[in-house]
Enzyme design. Sequence first.
Site, mmCIF file in Angstrom:
data_model
loop_
_atom_site.group_PDB
_atom_site.id
_atom_site.type_symbol
_atom_site.label_atom_id
_atom_site.label_comp_id
_atom_site.label_asym_id
_atom_site.label_seq_id
_atom_site.Cartn_x
_atom_site.Cartn_y
_atom_site.Cartn_z
ATOM 1 N N SER A 131 0.878 -1.420 -0.154
ATOM 2 C CA SER A 131 0.051 -0.020 -0.073
ATOM 3 C C SER A 131 0.836 1.309 -0.150
ATOM 4 C CB SER A 131 -0.934 -0.082 1.321
ATOM 5 O OG SER A 131 -1.648 1.121 1.129
ATOM 6 N N LYS A 186 -4.405 -6.675 4.126
ATOM 7 C CA LYS A 186 -4.634 -5.566 3.062
ATOM 8 C C LYS A 186 -6.093 -5.203 2.636
ATOM 9 C CE LYS A 186 -2.805 -2.480 -0.382
ATOM 10 N NZ LYS A 186 -3.902 -2.352 -1.296
ATOM 11 N N HIS A 189 -7.194 -3.161 5.210
ATOM 12 C CA HIS A 189 -6.802 -1.884 5.078
ATOM 13 C C HIS A 189 -7.528 -1.174 4.161
ATOM 14 C CE1 HIS A 189 -4.495 0.660 2.439
ATOM 15 N NE2 HIS A 189 -3.730 1.129 3.822
ATOM 16 N N ASN A 190 -7.792 -1.738 3.049
ATOM 17 C CA ASN A 190 -8.535 -1.067 1.629
ATOM 18 C C ASN A 190 -10.002 -0.741 2.196
ATOM 19 O OD1 ASN A 190 -6.181 -1.617 0.495
ATOM 20 N ND2 ASN A 190 -7.119 -1.830 -1.468
ATOM 21 N N GLU A 193 -9.640 2.129 4.439
ATOM 22 C CA GLU A 193 -9.590 3.289 3.592
ATOM 23 C C GLU A 193 -11.001 3.716 2.887
ATOM 24 O OE1 GLU A 193 -7.756 3.189 -0.938
ATOM 25 O OE2 GLU A 193 -6.457 2.612 0.550
#
Length: 485
Positions: A131, A186, A189-190, A193
């Site tokens: 990222s 991940k 995480h997105n 986000e």
Amino acid sequence: MTEMKADIAVVGLAVMGENLILNMESKGFTVACYNRTTSKVDDFIGGRAQGKNIVGAHSVEELCARLKRPRKVMLMVKAGGAVDAFIEQVLPYLEEGDIVIDGGNSHFPDTIRRCEYLEGKGLLYIGTGVSGGEEGALKGPSIMPGGSPAAWPHVREIFQKIAAHTDNGEPCCEWVGEGGAGHFVKMVHNGIEYGDMQMICETYQMMRDGLGMSNQEMHEVFARWDQGKLDSYLIEITRDILGYRDDEGSQVVDLILDTAGQKGTGKWTAIAALDEGMPLTLIGEAVFARCLSALKEERVRASQLLGGPQAEFKGERAAMIDDMEHALYASKIVSYAQGYQLMQAAAKTYGWNLNYGGIALMWRGGCIIRSVFLGRIKEAFEHDPGLENLLLDPFFQKAVTSAQNSWRRVVTAAVELGIPMPATSSALAYYDGYRTDRLPANLLQAQRDYFGAHTYERIDKPRGEFFHTNWTGRGGSTSASTYVV
């Protein structure tokens, strides 16, 4: 003269691949590169890579021959079938103990499958989240590797040297866990986000349409917020966007069509939450907000037909701006609390031993959601590794409790003004639901038992005992099987 052997190979010379290669080389590693369109290899070697310890290959066989053992081949190609196709191309040229690394945004079930497949052939596999975008790839991304644990010692030095580092010098990269753990983290995480971006956008709309603020005024507010508890990359770039003018003096943000794109990782997070039975309400709303934005033509027609309140904001603008700062901060805490709940549930499902404080550290630098705030999450899990929910940590408990009056005023004002704040308001609803000891699900269970004989548990009996009521006198005593999502 002996041919120079590379420490690692990178496949895929789009901007992320090129920048990662340049990053690796700048940290003292020799890198081999390959692209299906081999002219890109020549262009790169003769351009940005000229004079550096970077070697080009025109075939998969040549690429593998240029590598030190164990060979390390990192794929920076489009997620999906392209990854599987390249794995099949490279397999004939690899030997036992060699390592394939997928650095794209692959869906974690694919990573689990590929890891098992390659381990079955005596190879090692890493699925790693990367990222930070183009700049992060070049200057230091957040890296979240998972897969075959035996592969980690062979790539650790490379990954931790090229990763972003915190102010204390700690690399924003650590081993996440087995199988698809890296890509799962991940993905979360997105998802976070998505939530962060949506809540910032809702705050922007409230400022613009509710308070009538200019871009310059909003720019100044976000600049101030970036110096306080909201200090983060996304607040920083929002500040810059709102202050930006092109060569003709136009404010570019006002010229951009209001339809949001997405690549699927937010949707995957919401689906994973449904699979695990975890209430990721905020991230779900952020995904659906993008879907609603895509209905541009429909929304334009609806705006001519559907009425809303004619209210104007009558309060103190400076006070509401302060309230919005607190509301955004509290909602952000909920976003992370939900994301961590999902990771904890998935760890149980898949047998992963996740280091939750370490994950917060990995997100401290390089990645899109990097913020000062993440240091507090690391501290929370260091203080209590078994923490069930971030909202139960003393720091976050106090932060959300002290922000809640502001949070409620912002959501109330938005409702009165007819301004949608789906992620911010769902965060507040989650907070209120989570802190409620008796929700109305007792009535819901009665309804299910009434129409489908689905049974229910009783507050005066031990958990795990199920009961059925013949609500109409016609239903009899037969009940349906019981299951929990």
